[in-house]
Design a protein around this motif. Sequence first.
Motif, PDB file in Angstrom:
ATOM      1  N   ARG A 292     -21.524 -21.381  -7.735  1.00 12.44           N
ATOM      2  CA  ARG A 292     -21.637 -20.294  -8.473  1.00 12.44           C
ATOM      3  C   ARG A 292     -22.950 -20.620  -9.401  1.00 12.44           C
ATOM      4  N   LEU A 293     -23.692 -19.907  -9.945  1.00 16.32           N
ATOM      5  CA  LEU A 293     -24.967 -20.287 -10.687  1.00 16.32           C
ATOM      6  C   LEU A 293     -24.811 -19.625 -11.950  1.00 16.32           C
TER       7      LEU A 293
ATOM      8  N   LEU B 122     -23.516 -24.567 -10.789  1.00 16.60           N
ATOM      9  CA  LEU B 122     -24.737 -25.301 -11.255  1.00 16.60           C
ATOM     10  C   LEU B 122     -24.988 -24.131 -12.465  1.00 16.60           C
ATOM     11  N   ARG B 123     -25.478 -24.974 -13.391  1.00 14.14           N
ATOM     12  CA  ARG B 123     -25.939 -24.322 -14.833  1.00 14.14           C
ATOM     13  C   ARG B 123     -27.245 -24.544 -14.881  1.00 14.14           C
TER      14      ARG B 123
ATOM     15  N   THR C 182     -32.837 -27.884 -18.751  1.00 12.63           N
ATOM     16  CA  THR C 182     -31.647 -28.657 -18.446  1.00 12.63           C
ATOM     17  C   THR C 182     -30.808 -28.135 -17.095  1.00 12.63           C
ATOM     18  N   TYR C 183     -30.285 -29.048 -16.398  1.00  7.63           N
ATOM     19  CA  TYR C 183     -29.482 -28.506 -15.380  1.00  7.63           C
ATOM     20  C   TYR C 183     -28.131 -29.061 -15.607  1.00  7.63           C
ATOM     21  N   SER C 184     -27.022 -28.556 -15.181  1.00  9.32           N
ATOM     22  CA  SER C 184     -25.952 -29.318 -15.163  1.00  9.32           C
ATOM     23  C   SER C 184     -25.002 -28.877 -13.812  1.00  9.32           C
ATOM     24  N   ILE C 185     -24.386 -29.862 -13.353  1.00 13.34           N
ATOM     25  CA  ILE C 185     -23.616 -29.193 -12.064  1.00 13.34           C
ATOM     26  C   ILE C 185     -22.253 -29.799 -11.894  1.00 13.34           C
TER      27      ILE C 185
END
Lengths: 89, 253
Positions: free
Chosen positions: B6-7, B38-39, B91-94
């Motif tokens: 999911r994004l 994933l954000r 920024t990414y987060s997963i």
Amino acid sequence: MEEKRVVIRSAKGKTLTVYAKVNNGRLEEIVFGGDYFAYPEDSIVNLEEKLRGLGLEEALKTIEEYLKDTVLLGISVEDLKESVRRILS
Amino acid sequence: MVEEIRLIIDKHQDPHYNMGFDEALLTLRVQGEIPPTLRLYMWDPSAVTIGYFQRIRDVVNLDYALEKKIPVIRRITGGGAVYHDRDGEVTYSIVLDARGRFTDVQESYRIICSGIVEALRDLGLEAIFKPVNDILLNGRKVSGSAQTRRKNTLLQHGTLMVSTNLDELVRLLVVPREKLESHRVSSIRERVTTVSIELGKTLSPEEMIPYLIEGFRKALGAQLIEEKPSPSEEKLAEKYAEKYRSIEWNYKR
């Protein structure tokens, strides 16, 4: 009571910045600061508690035993022990 | 192998909420309430985050941060201090299950970071992953990541400096002299770069996002399906945001 700061650039790639209050050759308080990683993170915080009041030999043994199941990234158990050796010598 | 991720794209969110949201993703994935996610997100206002183990007063110029009203927030992940520029950073987060090829911590850093490496290569830049957690362009750091794990679930988040104001970064972050010396530089300024500097033209964080989506798709070998955050995620993120606003948490070391 003496305040000490020790910085170790680990061969593993990260920096360990240790602060301690020392009283009569024993750790009154110690903080393992730095930009490293530990899994689980709590093991470091709990270790800092366990080290209160300990002298060099006990402290080294405690680090070794307490981090048996901890995965460190960017630093090693030996770096943590070395920092305590420098602080207490 | 993960097939679908999911994004979530979250532009310009409150810094404390951002950290709260990442922690909410971890909690909800551990509970099996959400799929691997994933954000990609940005910050408003700009903020500094510090690693879980860092001593706040040693790694941040707190007087300057206060003067500029830049929040300083402790993360639940280790690693170093990061400047999240409102106008220059993504920024990414997963959250993923820490099994299969994600079991080994260092290997999982490499796989997830290759999403950013791929994105940068798509832009024509020679990006290199440098263990533990850095991505370099021309020998200078452009991205750093940090990971934590709970019950066989991993949360990794990281920064990509697209057009970050590096002078501001230098004013905010304090690096131990010993660390600079080991990198053979006299200031952190010589050790960092941005995508825009390396491209020779300004790229905005918004323009970077499609490259990141494609990069992570390739790196993870997964389809990314965009969704809005759920109300329960937002509620938990708000709850955790309170912790990230507290002196007790941010100043605990």
